[in-house]
Design a protein around this motif. Structure first.
Motif, PDB file in Angstrom:
ATOM      1  N   ARG A   1      31.445 -40.876  -3.158  1.00 20.52           N
ATOM      2  CA  ARG A   1      31.773 -39.863  -2.163  1.00 20.52           C
ATOM      3  C   ARG A   1      32.801 -38.942  -2.408  1.00 20.52           C
ATOM      4  NH1 ARG A   1      27.391 -39.566  -0.077  1.00 20.52           N
ATOM      5  NH2 ARG A   1      28.314 -38.753   1.791  1.00 20.52           N
ATOM      6  N   THR A   2      32.585 -37.833  -1.951  1.00 16.67           N
ATOM      7  CA  THR A   2      33.781 -36.854  -2.230  1.00 16.67           C
ATOM      8  C   THR A   2      35.191 -37.101  -1.834  1.00 16.67           C
ATOM      9  OG1 THR A   2      34.185 -34.739  -1.660  1.00 16.67           O
ATOM     10  CG2 THR A   2      33.450 -35.643   0.165  1.00 16.67           C
ATOM     11  N   TRP A   3      36.071 -36.593  -2.561  1.00 18.16           N
ATOM     12  CA  TRP A   3      37.329 -36.902  -2.419  1.00 18.16           C
ATOM     13  C   TRP A   3      38.124 -36.257  -1.329  1.00 18.16           C
ATOM     14  CZ3 TRP A   3      34.332 -36.328  -6.646  1.00 18.16           C
ATOM     15  CH2 TRP A   3      34.540 -35.056  -7.187  1.00 18.16           C
ATOM     16  N   GLY A   8      48.606 -43.951  -0.276  1.00 19.50           N
ATOM     17  CA  GLY A   8      47.514 -44.272  -0.202  1.00 19.50           C
ATOM     18  C   GLY A   8      46.124 -43.385  -0.482  1.00 19.50           C
ATOM     19  N   CYS A   9      46.335 -42.352   0.551  1.00 19.31           N
ATOM     20  CA  CYS A   9      45.047 -41.271   0.576  1.00 19.31           C
ATOM     21  C   CYS A   9      45.349 -40.614  -0.873  1.00 19.31           C
ATOM     22  CB  CYS A   9      45.444 -40.308   1.605  1.00 19.31           C
ATOM     23  SG  CYS A   9      45.185 -41.019   3.163  1.00 19.31           S
ATOM     24  N   ASN A  10      46.174 -40.398  -1.472  1.00 23.04           N
ATOM     25  CA  ASN A  10      46.354 -39.644  -2.918  1.00 23.04           C
ATOM     26  C   ASN A  10      45.446 -40.596  -3.876  1.00 23.04           C
ATOM     27  OD1 ASN A  10      47.191 -37.323  -4.506  1.00 23.04           O
ATOM     28  ND2 ASN A  10      48.419 -38.917  -5.245  1.00 23.04           N
ATOM     29  N   GLY A  11      46.209 -41.827  -3.842  1.00 20.09           N
ATOM     30  CA  GLY A  11      45.751 -42.749  -4.883  1.00 20.09           C
ATOM     31  C   GLY A  11      44.032 -42.963  -4.860  1.00 20.09           C
ATOM     32  N   VAL A  12      43.626 -43.101  -3.491  1.00 24.09           N
ATOM     33  CA  VAL A  12      42.201 -43.126  -3.295  1.00 24.09           C
ATOM     34  C   VAL A  12      41.609 -42.009  -3.780  1.00 24.09           C
ATOM     35  CG1 VAL A  12      40.327 -43.483  -1.570  1.00 24.09           C
ATOM     36  CG2 VAL A  12      42.325 -44.948  -1.521  1.00 24.09           C
ATOM     37  N   GLY A  13      41.837 -40.698  -3.466  1.00 18.93           N
ATOM     38  CA  GLY A  13      41.286 -39.512  -3.813  1.00 18.93           C
ATOM     39  C   GLY A  13      41.247 -39.236  -5.435  1.00 18.93           C
ATOM     40  N   ASP A  14      42.321 -39.728  -6.057  1.00 21.05           N
ATOM     41  CA  ASP A  14      42.601 -39.445  -7.815  1.00 21.05           C
ATOM     42  C   ASP A  14      41.400 -40.465  -8.159  1.00 21.05           C
ATOM     43  OD1 ASP A  14      44.346 -37.721  -7.474  1.00 21.05           O
ATOM     44  OD2 ASP A  14      45.947 -39.249  -8.095  1.00 21.05           O
ATOM     45  N   ALA A  15      41.340 -41.858  -7.664  1.00 21.69           N
ATOM     46  CA  ALA A  15      40.189 -42.952  -8.051  1.00 21.69           C
ATOM     47  C   ALA A  15      39.001 -42.348  -7.880  1.00 21.69           C
ATOM     48  CB  ALA A  15      40.646 -44.122  -7.496  1.00 21.69           C
ATOM     49  N   MET A  16      38.629 -41.894  -6.806  1.00 30.12           N
ATOM     50  CA  MET A  16      37.375 -41.316  -6.558  1.00 30.12           C
ATOM     51  C   MET A  16      36.840 -40.096  -7.531  1.00 30.12           C
ATOM     52  SD  MET A  16      35.946 -43.096  -4.361  1.00 30.12           S
ATOM     53  CE  MET A  16      34.492 -42.215  -3.863  1.00 30.12           C
ATOM     54  N   VAL A  17      37.632 -39.246  -7.968  1.00 27.81           N
ATOM     55  CA  VAL A  17      37.461 -38.198  -8.857  1.00 27.81           C
ATOM     56  C   VAL A  17      37.248 -38.762 -10.345  1.00 27.81           C
ATOM     57  CG1 VAL A  17      38.680 -36.456 -10.204  1.00 27.81           C
ATOM     58  CG2 VAL A  17      38.892 -36.412  -7.701  1.00 27.81           C
ATOM     59  N   GLU A  18      37.843 -39.979 -10.662  1.00 34.03           N
ATOM     60  CA  GLU A  18      37.890 -40.318 -12.170  1.00 34.03           C
ATOM     61  C   GLU A  18      36.546 -41.107 -12.123  1.00 34.03           C
ATOM     62  OE1 GLU A  18      41.177 -42.892 -12.441  1.00 34.03           O
ATOM     63  OE2 GLU A  18      42.673 -41.251 -12.728  1.00 34.03           O
ATOM     64  N   ILE A  19      36.261 -42.099 -11.019  1.00 35.24           N
ATOM     65  CA  ILE A  19      35.026 -42.605 -10.993  1.00 35.24           C
ATOM     66  C   ILE A  19      33.699 -41.586 -11.252  1.00 35.24           C
ATOM     67  CG2 ILE A  19      33.588 -43.933  -9.559  1.00 35.24           C
ATOM     68  CD1 ILE A  19      36.010 -45.511  -8.485  1.00 35.24           C
ATOM     69  N   PHE A  20      33.667 -40.867 -10.482  1.00 34.53           N
ATOM     70  CA  PHE A  20      32.602 -39.633 -10.374  1.00 34.53           C
ATOM     71  C   PHE A  20      32.551 -39.009 -11.597  1.00 34.53           C
ATOM     72  CE2 PHE A  20      31.500 -35.122 -10.509  1.00 34.53           C
ATOM     73  CZ  PHE A  20      30.068 -35.289 -10.089  1.00 34.53           C
ATOM     74  N   LEU A  21      33.697 -38.776 -12.383  1.00 28.51           N
ATOM     75  CA  LEU A  21      33.713 -38.061 -13.763  1.00 28.51           C
ATOM     76  C   LEU A  21      33.025 -39.225 -14.686  1.00 28.51           C
ATOM     77  CD1 LEU A  21      36.918 -36.052 -13.809  1.00 28.51           C
ATOM     78  CD2 LEU A  21      34.749 -35.076 -13.420  1.00 28.51           C
ATOM     79  N   ALA A  22      33.558 -40.636 -14.523  1.00 22.69           N
ATOM     80  CA  ALA A  22      32.969 -41.507 -15.398  1.00 22.69           C
ATOM     81  C   ALA A  22      31.372 -41.521 -15.213  1.00 22.69           C
ATOM     82  CB  ALA A  22      33.648 -42.858 -15.243  1.00 22.69           C
ATOM     83  N   TRP A  23      31.048 -41.554 -14.006  1.00 18.57           N
ATOM     84  CA  TRP A  23      29.706 -41.707 -13.672  1.00 18.57           C
ATOM     85  C   TRP A  23      28.780 -40.656 -14.250  1.00 18.57           C
ATOM     86  CZ3 TRP A  23      26.019 -38.695 -11.156  1.00 18.57           C
ATOM     87  CH2 TRP A  23      24.846 -39.204 -10.912  1.00 18.57           C
ATOM     88  N   THR A  50      27.005 -50.083 -12.176  1.00 20.42           N
ATOM     89  CA  THR A  50      27.299 -51.208 -11.354  1.00 20.42           C
ATOM     90  C   THR A  50      28.928 -51.517 -11.407  1.00 20.42           C
ATOM     91  OG1 THR A  50      25.093 -52.371 -11.603  1.00 20.42           O
ATOM     92  CG2 THR A  50      27.244 -53.507 -10.989  1.00 20.42           C
ATOM     93  N   ALA A  51      29.463 -51.288 -12.656  1.00 19.14           N
ATOM     94  CA  ALA A  51      30.693 -51.473 -12.598  1.00 19.14           C
ATOM     95  C   ALA A  51      31.566 -50.244 -12.022  1.00 19.14           C
ATOM     96  CB  ALA A  51      31.292 -51.331 -14.156  1.00 19.14           C
ATOM     97  N   CYS A  52      30.987 -49.070 -12.050  1.00 21.75           N
ATOM     98  CA  CYS A  52      31.756 -48.177 -11.215  1.00 21.75           C
ATOM     99  C   CYS A  52      31.607 -48.431  -9.621  1.00 21.75           C
ATOM    100  CB  CYS A  52      30.839 -46.673 -11.197  1.00 21.75           C
ATOM    101  SG  CYS A  52      31.142 -45.819 -13.052  1.00 21.75           S
TER     102      CYS A  52
END
Length: 242
Positions: free
Chosen positions: A55-57, A125-140, A177-179
């Motif tokens: 989902r979008t960050w 918490g919100c900033n950490g989730v946002g950063d992680a969502m960006v990283e996961i999307f870029l990896a995917w 699946t790992a993502c």
């Protein structure tokens, strides 16, 4: 995660754009994986899985901005009140002064500090989730584009091309699946921030009595004993410096 709900204009635009990119990359991979039959697996994994979970960050960053603003507001208020409370010392001594300062500390500064702490935890918490969502999307996105290029290159391998493509798609599915597991762990990790915010809220409750989500106004009043100390001139011992 996958209810399709949006929370702001930025979230709506971000969701639409992200979905378009996911479908485009997934479609490219599906086309590149054919005619082995693996393309259908790739596309099936894109639509119900990737779109519903990656989902979008933007809403997390928007919430981070809001929490940061609140934290700054509470900090400014506490700093100003603490300064004013300290300015009492040169001009007002004795039991009345101490009772007043104690009231300000316990009923005003302590709750304000608790609110600031809660806002900081919300921001982190919100900033950490946002950063992680960006990283996961870029990896995917990187893995999907890489798999598509590898499938196109497999066309040069002749008769073994379908087997190679199936192997590529298998590796890609395992990575996706790992993502998704990382997203689940990320959401679970937000519980620690929620717990910290809960601790701050308990500190706030100790300063004020709450009924539901509202403060009981009587709880913010000066107690009878403190009031008597504060208003009794005999307890003032006023010392005005020249």
């Amino acid at each position: 995660m996958g209810d399709g709900g949006v929370y702001s204009t930025g979230d709506s635009l971000g969701t639409a754009g992200l979905d378009a990119i996911i479908i485009a990359l997934g479609g490219w991979l599906a086309i590149a994986a054919e005619p082995s039959g693996a393309g259908a697996v790739a596309m099936a994994y894109v639509t119900p899985v990737a779109i519903m979970n990656i989902r979008t960050w933007s809403p997390f960053y928007e919430a981070d901005d809001g929490w940061t603003g609140l934290s700054g507001t509470f900090a400014d208020m506490a700093r100003e009140i603490e300064q004013l409370n300290g300015e009492v010392d040169p001009y007002w001594k004795g039991a009345g002064s101490e009772a007043f300062k104690s009231f300000v500390t316990t009923k005003v500064l302590t709750p304000l500090n608790a609110l600031q702490e809660m806002a900081e935890r919300g921001s982190d918490g919100c900033n950490g989730v946002g950063d992680a969502m960006v990283e996961i999307f870029l990896a995917w996105a990187g893995a999907t584009a890489g798999a598509a290029i590898a499938c196109m290159a497999a066309d040069l391998s002749g008769p073994v091309s379908p087997a190679i493509k199936w192997a590529i798609i298998g590796i890609w599915v395992a990575f996706v699946t790992a993502c998704l597991v990382a997203i689940i762990l990320l959401m679970t990790g937000t519980r620690s921030a929620t717990s910290a915010m809960g601790t701050a809220l308990e500190e706030l409750k100790r300063g004020f009595k709450l009924e539901g989500d509202k403060v009981v106004k009587e709880s913010s009043k000066v107690g009878a004993d403190q009031r008597d100390l504060i208003i009794n001139p005999e307890n003032w011992n006023k010392e005005v410096q020249a």
